[in-house]
Design an enzyme around this catalytic site. Structure first.
Site, PDB file in Angstrom:
ATOM      1  N   ARG A 105       0.852  -1.193   0.000  1.00  0.00           N
ATOM      2  CA  ARG A 105       0.000   0.000   0.000  1.00  0.00           C
ATOM      3  C   ARG A 105       0.883   1.236   0.000  1.00  0.00           C
ATOM      4  O   ARG A 105       1.767   1.357   0.844  1.00  0.00           O
ATOM      5  CB  ARG A 105      -0.864   0.046   1.270  1.00  0.00           C
ATOM      6  CG  ARG A 105      -1.877  -1.021   1.354  1.00  0.00           C
ATOM      7  CD  ARG A 105      -2.945  -0.669   2.360  1.00  0.00           C
ATOM      8  NE  ARG A 105      -2.452  -0.288   3.673  1.00  0.00           N
ATOM      9  CZ  ARG A 105      -3.233   0.087   4.669  1.00  0.00           C
ATOM     10  NH1 ARG A 105      -4.548   0.158   4.489  1.00  0.00           N
ATOM     11  NH2 ARG A 105      -2.752   0.397   5.841  1.00  0.00           N
ATOM     12  N   THR A 109      -1.455   7.403  -0.336  1.00  0.00           N
ATOM     13  CA  THR A 109      -2.757   7.261  -1.010  1.00  0.00           C
ATOM     14  C   THR A 109      -3.523   6.033  -0.525  1.00  0.00           C
ATOM     15  O   THR A 109      -4.724   5.920  -0.766  1.00  0.00           O
ATOM     16  CB  THR A 109      -2.550   7.108  -2.526  1.00  0.00           C
ATOM     17  OG1 THR A 109      -1.839   5.866  -2.746  1.00  0.00           O
ATOM     18  CG2 THR A 109      -1.741   8.250  -3.102  1.00  0.00           C
ATOM     19  N   ASP A 201       0.539  -3.892  12.328  1.00  0.00           N
ATOM     20  CA  ASP A 201       1.018  -4.187  10.974  1.00  0.00           C
ATOM     21  C   ASP A 201       1.358  -5.677  10.870  1.00  0.00           C
ATOM     22  O   ASP A 201       2.343  -6.131  11.462  1.00  0.00           O
ATOM     23  CB  ASP A 201       2.243  -3.315  10.666  1.00  0.00           C
ATOM     24  CG  ASP A 201       2.646  -3.418   9.204  1.00  0.00           C
ATOM     25  OD1 ASP A 201       2.846  -4.557   8.722  1.00  0.00           O
ATOM     26  OD2 ASP A 201       2.740  -2.377   8.543  1.00  0.00           O
ATOM     27  N   ASP A 204       4.887  -6.614   9.434  1.00  0.00           N
ATOM     28  CA  ASP A 204       5.966  -6.318  10.380  1.00  0.00           C
ATOM     29  C   ASP A 204       5.980  -7.313  11.540  1.00  0.00           C
ATOM     30  O   ASP A 204       7.054  -7.769  11.967  1.00  0.00           O
ATOM     31  CB  ASP A 204       5.811  -4.891  10.921  1.00  0.00           C
ATOM     32  CG  ASP A 204       6.319  -3.846   9.931  1.00  0.00           C
ATOM     33  OD1 ASP A 204       7.015  -4.231   8.971  1.00  0.00           O
ATOM     34  OD2 ASP A 204       6.024  -2.651  10.134  1.00  0.00           O
TER      35      ASP A 204
HETATM   36  C1  PRP Z   1      -1.015  -4.910   4.347  1.00  0.00           C
HETATM   37  C2  PRP Z   1      -1.803  -6.205   4.455  1.00  0.00           C
HETATM   38  C3  PRP Z   1      -2.655  -6.175   3.230  1.00  0.00           C
HETATM   39  C4  PRP Z   1      -2.941  -4.706   3.047  1.00  0.00           C
HETATM   40  C5  PRP Z   1      -4.330  -4.439   3.499  1.00  0.00           C
HETATM   41  O1  PRP Z   1       0.036  -5.048   3.490  1.00  0.00           O
HETATM   42  O2  PRP Z   1      -1.002  -7.344   4.536  1.00  0.00           O
HETATM   43  O3  PRP Z   1      -2.017  -6.690   2.078  1.00  0.00           O
HETATM   44  O4  PRP Z   1      -1.997  -3.995   3.858  1.00  0.00           O
HETATM   45  O5  PRP Z   1      -4.670  -3.118   3.312  1.00  0.00           O
HETATM   46  P1  PRP Z   1      -5.753  -2.644   2.247  1.00  0.00           P
HETATM   47  O6  PRP Z   1      -6.957  -3.521   2.453  1.00  0.00           O
HETATM   48  O7  PRP Z   1      -6.010  -1.223   2.649  1.00  0.00           O
HETATM   49  O8  PRP Z   1      -5.176  -2.772   0.880  1.00  0.00           O
HETATM   50  P2  PRP Z   1       1.137  -3.883   3.246  1.00  0.00           P
HETATM   51  O9  PRP Z   1       0.721  -3.046   2.098  1.00  0.00           O
HETATM   52  O10 PRP Z   1       1.422  -3.187   4.540  1.00  0.00           O
HETATM   53  O11 PRP Z   1       2.388  -4.689   2.743  1.00  0.00           O
HETATM   54  P3  PRP Z   1       3.281  -5.788   3.518  1.00  0.00           P
HETATM   55  O12 PRP Z   1       2.383  -7.013   3.738  1.00  0.00           O
HETATM   56  O13 PRP Z   1       4.374  -6.044   2.559  1.00  0.00           O
HETATM   57  O14 PRP Z   1       3.744  -5.202   4.820  1.00  0.00           O
HETATM   58  N1  URA Z   2      -2.355  -3.687   7.034  1.00  0.00           N
HETATM   59  C1  URA Z   2      -1.987  -4.187   8.229  1.00  0.00           C
HETATM   60  O1  URA Z   2      -1.035  -4.950   8.323  1.00  0.00           O
HETATM   61  N2  URA Z   2      -2.664  -3.803   9.306  1.00  0.00           N
HETATM   62  C2  URA Z   2      -3.717  -2.967   9.255  1.00  0.00           C
HETATM   63  O2  URA Z   2      -4.318  -2.667  10.303  1.00  0.00           O
HETATM   64  C3  URA Z   2      -4.090  -2.465   7.995  1.00  0.00           C
HETATM   65  C4  URA Z   2      -3.391  -2.854   6.898  1.00  0.00           C
END
Ligand code: PRP
Ligand code: URA
Length: 210
Positions: A105, A109, A201, A204
């Protein structure tokens, strides 16, 4: 399917493990174990309508009628956090294929940015099970289902752990033919797109990068 299906698990094991997963004291090792176990329980519910065909097997005592899965299943983890849901489900269904989709994400945005996609030219599975523990705005899940539909996937399901109402609404509006299988639907999103109370997160916490 005309109406969206939203399944929120009420299984006591899901509820119990979800509270542990959310707990800020849960370290990455325990977080990985819990996510792997939760994924199996949610996938068990999400696969309840897979089609089977009758087979005959010979037991030490004679012949028995049994069933075997008729549909080829593909697991589609959304990187990174979806990776934490693969291993347990893969052990449960060792013949599934795993197709990775990389999205993150954009922090400003909140729109998903695609960075990895190595799907073959045409679909090799009958059912795609999209894996992502978090359904927040829904942007990542919607984009992944868009990619799979363009690929030609005919039957798609989403398996997640925690959703925000906003993400459920967006997915059911844009992709009403994709059933959602979830562990919980939480209160809301905060101003930076995190699920409240959520678990923080997921990527993380899973990879120890927070
Ligand atoms: C997080 C999570 C989802 C997304 C959800 O990933 O694992 O993929 O956000 O958010 P959304 O419904 O608003 O799209 P992130 O983009 O943080 O990437 P990562 O898993 O690599 O940390
Ligand atoms: N992605 C995450 O990992 N946690 C949240 O709460 C939202 C998006």
């Amino acid at each position: 399917m005309s109406m969206s299906e939203v399944h929120v698990s009420t299984h006591p094991l899901v509820l119990h493990k979800l509270a542990l997963l959310r707990d800020h004291r849960t370290d990455p090792k325990m977080f990985r174990e819990l996510l792997r176990e939760m994924a199996v329980l949610i996938a068990y519910e999400a696969t309840a309508d897979l089609k089977t065909q009758k087979v005959t097997v010979t037991t030490p005592m004679g012949e028995a009628t049994g069933h075997r899965l008729r549909e080829r299943v593909g697991l589609v983890p959304i990187l990174r956090a979806g990776l934490g849901m693969v291993e347990g489900i893969w052990n449960l269904m060792p013949n599934t294929e795993v197709w990775h989709i990389g999205l993150f994400r954009d922090e400003k945005t909140l729109e998903p940015v695609e960075y990895y996609n190595r799907l073959p030219v045409s679909p090799t599975v009958d059912v795609c099970l999209v894996l992502d523990p978090m359904l927040a705005t829904g942007g990542s899940a919607v984009a992944t289902v868009d990619i799979l539909k363009r690929w030609g996937a005919s039957r798609i399901k989403f398996a997640g752990v925690i959703a925000a109402p906003e993400g459920v609404q967006r997915m059911t509006e844009v992709h009403p033919d994709v059933p959602l299988h979830l562990g919980a639907v939480d209160e809301c999103l905060n101003e930076v797109g995190y699920i409240v109370p959520g678990l923080g997160d997921a990527g993380d916490r899973l990879f120890g990068t927070g």
